[in-house]
Design an enzyme around this catalytic site. Structure first.
Site, PDB file in Angstrom:
ATOM      1  N   SER A 303       0.833  -1.198   0.000  1.00 50.59           N
ATOM      2  CA  SER A 303       0.000   0.000   0.000  1.00 50.59           C
ATOM      3  C   SER A 303       0.874   1.257   0.000  1.00 50.59           C
ATOM      4  O   SER A 303       1.758   1.387  -0.851  1.00 50.59           O
ATOM      5  CB  SER A 303      -0.963  -0.042   1.188  1.00 50.59           C
ATOM      6  OG  SER A 303      -1.972   0.929   1.053  1.00 50.59           O
ATOM      7  N   ASN A 304       0.677   2.184   0.935  1.00 48.66           N
ATOM      8  CA  ASN A 304       1.538   3.361   0.990  1.00 48.66           C
ATOM      9  C   ASN A 304       2.998   2.974   1.158  1.00 48.66           C
ATOM     10  O   ASN A 304       3.897   3.620   0.612  1.00 48.66           O
ATOM     11  CB  ASN A 304       1.122   4.268   2.146  1.00 48.66           C
ATOM     12  CG  ASN A 304      -0.074   5.138   1.811  1.00 48.66           C
ATOM     13  OD1 ASN A 304      -0.493   5.222   0.666  1.00 48.66           O
ATOM     14  ND2 ASN A 304      -0.634   5.796   2.812  1.00 48.66           N
TER      15      ASN A 304
END
EC number: 3.1.1.22
Length: 699
Positions: A303-304
């Site tokens: 994800s991030n």
């Protein structure tokens, strides 16, 4: 303090002795200038450990969180943070594969001896420090975990930059799990986010170890303190009592612009602590023996954190990173209309959309789209009351975002708009749960971060506070504040805090229970959602600031020839493949002029939140979706083998999975047959191809 004494005991201690041992000069180990005080914790792998904080596989899997005292210690908060972060990123049910396909699978003793199966506890040493040289008042927390079975003759480092807005243990169950089990040092960064919560009522803040203190007394040791004078704080509370400032939203720093460098700083930190332990000692100092040329370094996370790993590889001019293996990366690309993505008859031109663009679009339309007959029976639909959804549809129709006369027609129109904007049809069943649990807080947090708004500015009439049963702001309960390091995810609603609509008719209320002034109805605060959207589509200084900040975070997809593997679920509704990984593959082919070593693996029946698969309140995830984490681990295995044994990387491909049988909420146990491996020779119909910016994905 004697460093050997610190290593021998299982509690945190300053590393000033180690920091002082580095001597200047080429080849000698020196503490990086960006590091603050280093704190070290050694764990025996029995009462405490690096991966599970002493809980073991059964403790992580238990639905009962570890107990903490009324004034929790740093050790208790660490254990609680590891427990909650592990469970937030992966499905921890046995039927979902925890303990068989992934999870704490092995036992490693303090002597480095490995046996399997085991409770997954891993002995070793943990180092924690702030990165303090960013040119502003914000801080990044860095951590390095070195397992006792680390082999200095074959050293490896894996990065674990946190996903979402999570704190320093945010990647413990993803790249942390794989790296520690492999015997690698794991280099973590919270990337300037995390549970930095400043309670303005009590003027208390969090410290690096999760304990809390008075903001004035904490000073520079504070994880985050809002940029307010005492007079400004008092004045703000007089009008808006009980509010809390949160680091990612209110630091005014646009932390995402630094995520690549934060990841590289974590790697530099890892090299420093490894050489303090394993370097060659001489009368003049410690000579570095663990160096980038003889160490395998894999940038990883999801994800991030996955986006941060890709950004780090792009920005790595020191050749610290050898390869990349990431899952579902949230990555934002510089515009280039030479990129084309083809899936069947669908053709999309360009490099996707920025996070703030597509998230604020979803924030507007998703609560109406849940009323589409095509979304009927979706997991989590009970969390979206139909009457409120119909009110949102009515407001959207009045603003001409959608058409239709009935809630069902308007729901269809909203869902059609989402698909036309770039969501895959496979993500339709995720609409309700994603709006209920993810999209509104992300839209608000990034509005603040990109606009560099302080807590006192209350962008779009939003704020954060605890609430009573009616949704009215109240003082943040002391117990919630005390455990926020262990329970929060850096982005309210979390740790007892809620999103507040300060403009609600009748006075400030919890956002979901508020009444919009423009409609006089409960419609999930359409006024706030429109305001957040205007920060992208409108003009004015605030919108320009948001666009400028988004420009700062966009990447080139130039990996400088490094091998890389991206795995992504086709059904991802939070970070859709069409906005991120697919166009990244195309842009990379242009940036590296046909010499790319990037591989892209798209997985059917996989989506962004593996933890939702085993969540009892979201039945239907288990019978629809398989864990992407299985393929994330495979990507790391493939990359490690490629870097150490020169095995070839597989071609880019679509992996076709089979969801588990059974009834929603009672799926049969997963087996290897549900999740076939990434193939070295996939069928021709499953190949993903890229040439001169054009990506062709099988249907």
């Amino acid at each position: 303090m004697n460093p050997s004494l610190c290593i021998a005991v299982a509690f945190a201690c300053p590393l000033s002795a180690l920091a002082a041992s580095g001597a200047p000069g080429v080849g000698f180990n020196e503490k990086p200038s960006f590091l603050g005080e280093i704190v070290q914790r050694s764990v025996d792998g029995v009462s405490d450990d690096l991966l599970t904080a002493g809980l073991g596989r059964d403790g992580i899997q238990s639905a009962t969180p570890p107990l903490v005292s009324a004034s929790p210690t740093a050790t208790e908060l660490r254990r609680l943070a590891i427990y909650n972060n592990y469970r937030a990123l992966v499905d921890t049910t046995s039927g979902g594969g925890f303990g068989s396909l992934f999870g704490p699978l092995i036992a490693v003793d303090a002597g480095g001896r490995v046996s399997a199966p085991g409770d997954g506890k891993i002995a070793g040493t943990e180092y924690l420090a702030y990165a303090i040289d960013r040119g502003d008042d914000s801080k990044v927390t860095l951590m390095v975990q070195v397992p006792a079975h680390f082999n200095p003759k074959a050293p490896c480092i894996v990065t674990g930059t946190s996903s979402g807005s999570r704190g320093i243990y945010g990647a413990i169950g993803t790249s942390g799990e794989w790296g520690l089990q492999k015997g690698c040092a794991v280099a973590y960064a919270d990337k300037g986010t995390g549970n930095g919560m400043h309670d303005l009522d009590t003027n208390t803040v969090g410290l690096i170890d999760g304990t809390r203190a008075d903001a004035v007394a904490a000073g520079v040791a504070s994880h985050f303190t809002a940029d307010l004078t005492e007079a400004e704080r008092t004045q703000f509370l007089a009008s808006w009592p009980h509010r809390v400032a949160v680091k990612h939203a209110h630091s005014r720093a646009n932390p995402e612009a630094h995520w690549g460098q934060d990841t590289l700083d974590a790697v530099r930190f890892a090299f420093f602590v490894l050489n303090e332990t394993y370097g060659r000692r001489t009368p003049r100092g410690i000579v570095r023996t663990i160096l980038p040329p003889n160490t395998v370094v894999i940038a990883s996370s999801v994800s991030n954190g996955g986006g941060a790993a890709l950004a780090a590889a792009e920005q790595d001019d020191e050749r610290l990173i050898d390869g990349v293996a990431v899952g579902e990366p949230q990555i934002q690309l510089r515009e280039n209309d030479a990129v084309r993505v083809v899936r069947g008859s669908q053709v999309r031109t360009g490099t996707g959309r920025p996070l703030y663009d597509y998230t604020t679009f979803a924030n507007l339309l998703q609560p109406c789209a849940v009323l589409s007959p095509r979304a009927a029976g979706s997991p989590g639909e009970a969390f979206i009351p139909a009457a409120l959804a119909a009110n949102r549809c009515e407001a959207l129709a009045a603003h001409e975002f959608i058409t239709g006369n009935t809630p069902a027609e308007r729901g269809d129109s909203a869902l059609d708009a989402l698909v036309a904007y770039g969501w895959e049809p496979e993500s339709t069943p995720l609409t309700a749960s994603h709006y209920a649990f993810a999209v509104p807080p992300i839209a608000l947090t990034y509005a603040n971060a990109y606009g560099r708004f302080g807590v006192e500015e209350r962008v779009c009439n939003y704020s954060f506070a605890a609430t009573d049963a009616a949704g009215t702001p109240i003082a943040w309960p002391a117990a919630s504040a005390a455990t926020s390091f262990g329970t929060g995810n850096g982005i309210p609603p979390a740790a007892g805090l809620q999103i507040i609509n300060d403009a609600s008719l009748g006075g400030p209320r919890r956002d979901g229970a508020s009444i919009s002034p423009s409609t006089g109805k409960l419609d999930f605060n359409v006024d706030g959602a429109l305001c957040l959207r205007q920060l992208w589509t409108g003009g004015g200084a605030s919108a320009r600031e948001v666009h400028e900040s988004v420009d700062e975070v966009q990447v080139s997809a130039q990996l400088q020839g490094r091998p890389a593997i991206i795995v992504h679920g086709r059904a991802d509704a939070l970070v859709p493949v069409g906005f991120t990984s697919r166009p990244y593959l195309g842009l990379n082919s242009l940036a590296e002029h046909g010499r790319s070593r990037l591989r892209y693996v798209e997985v059917t029946n996989a989506q962004h939140f593996d933890a939702f698969i085993g969540t009892a309140t979201l039945p239907g995830y288990d019978t629809r979706f398989v864990p992407l984490h299985v393929y994330f681990r495979q990507a790391l295995d493939l990359m490690y083998s490629h870097l150490t044994a020169r095995t070839p990387l597989p071609p880019s491909q679509l992996v076709r999975t089979t969801p588990r049988a059974g009834t929603p909420g009672a799926a049969v146990a997963i087996t290897a047959a549900n999740v076939p491996p990434i193939r070295m020779k996939p069928a021709a119909a499953d190949l993903i191809t890229v040439r001169r910016g054009e990506v062709v994905v099988p249907d």
